[in-house]
Design a protein around this motif. Sequence first.
Motif, short mmCIF file in Angstrom:
data_model
loop_
_atom_site.label_atom_id
_atom_site.label_comp_id
_atom_site.label_asym_id
_atom_site.label_seq_id
_atom_site.Cartn_x
_atom_site.Cartn_y
_atom_site.Cartn_z
N LYS A 57 0.77 -1.31 0.03
CA LYS A 57 0.06 0.06 0.01
C LYS A 57 0.81 1.33 0.15
O LYS A 57 0.46 2.26 -0.66
N TYR A 92 -5.09 -12.71 -2.29
CA TYR A 92 -5.53 -11.61 -1.85
C TYR A 92 -5.22 -10.65 -2.87
O TYR A 92 -5.72 -9.70 -3.41
N ALA A 95 -6.87 -10.67 -6.17
CA ALA A 95 -8.04 -9.91 -6.30
C ALA A 95 -7.86 -8.40 -6.32
O ALA A 95 -8.97 -7.74 -6.59
N MET A 96 -7.03 -8.01 -5.87
CA MET A 96 -6.59 -6.42 -5.68
C MET A 96 -6.10 -6.10 -7.05
O MET A 96 -5.48 -4.83 -7.33
N ASN A 97 -5.82 -7.03 -7.95
CA ASN A 97 -5.17 -6.78 -9.30
C ASN A 97 -3.99 -6.28 -9.22
O ASN A 97 -3.08 -5.61 -10.05
N LEU B 100 -14.79 -3.79 -6.02
CA LEU B 100 -13.71 -4.57 -6.80
C LEU B 100 -14.04 -4.18 -8.25
O LEU B 100 -13.21 -4.91 -8.95
N PHE B 289 -14.62 -4.59 3.12
CA PHE B 289 -13.74 -4.26 1.87
C PHE B 289 -13.47 -2.75 1.70
O PHE B 289 -12.43 -2.09 1.48
N THR B 293 -7.11 -2.50 3.47
CA THR B 293 -6.12 -1.75 3.36
C THR B 293 -6.01 -0.94 1.87
O THR B 293 -5.66 -0.07 1.84
N PHE B 294 -6.65 -1.77 0.69
CA PHE B 294 -6.46 -1.24 -0.43
C PHE B 294 -7.94 -0.48 -0.74
O PHE B 294 -8.07 0.34 -1.83
N ALA B 297 -10.19 -2.51 -5.64
CA ALA B 297 -9.22 -3.01 -6.49
C ALA B 297 -8.34 -1.92 -7.37
O ALA B 297 -8.78 -0.76 -7.39
N ILE B 298 -7.04 -2.15 -7.37
CA ILE B 298 -6.22 -1.30 -7.74
C ILE B 298 -6.36 -1.09 -9.38
O ILE B 298 -7.00 -1.90 -10.14
N ASN B 299 -5.58 0.11 -9.77
CA ASN B 299 -5.85 0.53 -11.36
C ASN B 299 -7.23 0.90 -11.68
O ASN B 299 -7.70 0.54 -12.63
#
Lengths: 141, 311
Positions: A57, A92, A95-97, B100, B289, B293-294, B297-299
């Motif tokens: 992060k 994990y 799933a977060m790309n 997500l 969710f 932390t994130f 979903a990234i991008n």
Amino acid sequence: MGKSFEPKIVAFACRWCSYAGADMAGTSRMQYPPNARIIRVNCSGRVDPIFVLRALKLKADGVLIAGCHPGDCHYLTGNYQTARRVALLKEYLKAMNLEPERLRLAYVSAAEGAKFAETMKSFVNEIKTLGPNPLSNGGQD
Amino acid sequence: MTKPSLAVETLSICSGCEIAILDLHDALPGVLDAIDLKYIQVLMDFREPPKEGVTVGFVSGAVRNEEQVELLHKMRERSAVLVAFGACAAFGGIPGLANLHTKEEILKEVYIDTKSTVNPDGVIPHKVVPPMLPELHPLSDYVKVDYVLPGCPPPPKLIAELVTCLLEGREFKLEPKTVCDECPLTKEEKNVTHFYRWGTKRIDPERCVLEQGFQCMGPATQSGCEARCPTALAPCRGCFGPTEAVDDQAAKMIGAIGSITTKDFKESSPDQTAKEIPDIVGTYLRFTFATSTFKKAINMGTAKPKEAART
């Protein structure tokens, strides 16, 4: 840009094996890329999954967890626990790309300075092919 | 002395939390004697919280569109004490899993791709309806929240306790314990080999469901519900969110799974375990969710929560 991409890597090394292995690599004057910030932990089992997530992060490009070989853990089972956590953490990250390859688990004993240097080289190369952490604004931050 | 007043605002939510207030049953008349209920859409026909303000404002549901940002700010301005009521308001809840996907993906799926939808022109509603935000946010992304009452929905007992605390001017705080601390099931061995979907294997009604190989979120979840799910032999889903010492329920659960599983990789390898837990985010971050932390979903673009125009 101009400058080539130099990954930032957070490495957690266990005090009994891998950190000593890194010491061995140093005292034997082995060459390996200086991209890792090594953090000594008492056991690879001490690496809470949140450490890995927070590192990524905070825009680390890769996280290496280095511990004793299976069966050699000073605390008997720490490295087994870590292996399972790493497998789940990779899911994990998927799933977060995030590429699961950004997290690597390595077994390095205190005698394996050469293996530590080798692991660093291959991990840095792998991260270089993956490119910067997508959260890091193209490696600018 | 005038009675303290209460307003309940409903944002992006299933309305189960409001029903939980009605679930006070016999305690409800007592509460209504002590409190002046000014605004609650499931019971009364008012369009907005009273202009003169209320003592306590409950907000249930997360923030998903621009109208809700405005409603939330209005509630904050008009309530002396603001309570994030329920898992969605506190952590984003189940709708938070929508983070997500991008807003565009969600709209396309809902209005174009679903099999039962007939929409030959591919029209996505954009007039009259308030514009959707790029991501879902819990209340605390926009306003100061005074108290958090988690749960999906919050148990009536805790609602009554919170109201009592507020009436008596006491601090309301959940004890920093996990569901496992409250759970009466027997915990013994820490040597789980395989994990199963709930309902695919007979459950021993005396033993810890996590140790029997079901994904129970007890170790990573704030207590307060008196372990209502594990007691009924359904694994805890984590609707109370993490304890205050924990940032990410999934990280905590992954840590716990590492500790309780077998150390014999011949019995079950790490990859095997990863296969047996197919949906990490949907299982371990089911309710949190949007605050994990994130957070998404990234991008997916890095838009900050948008400040609504305030009058």
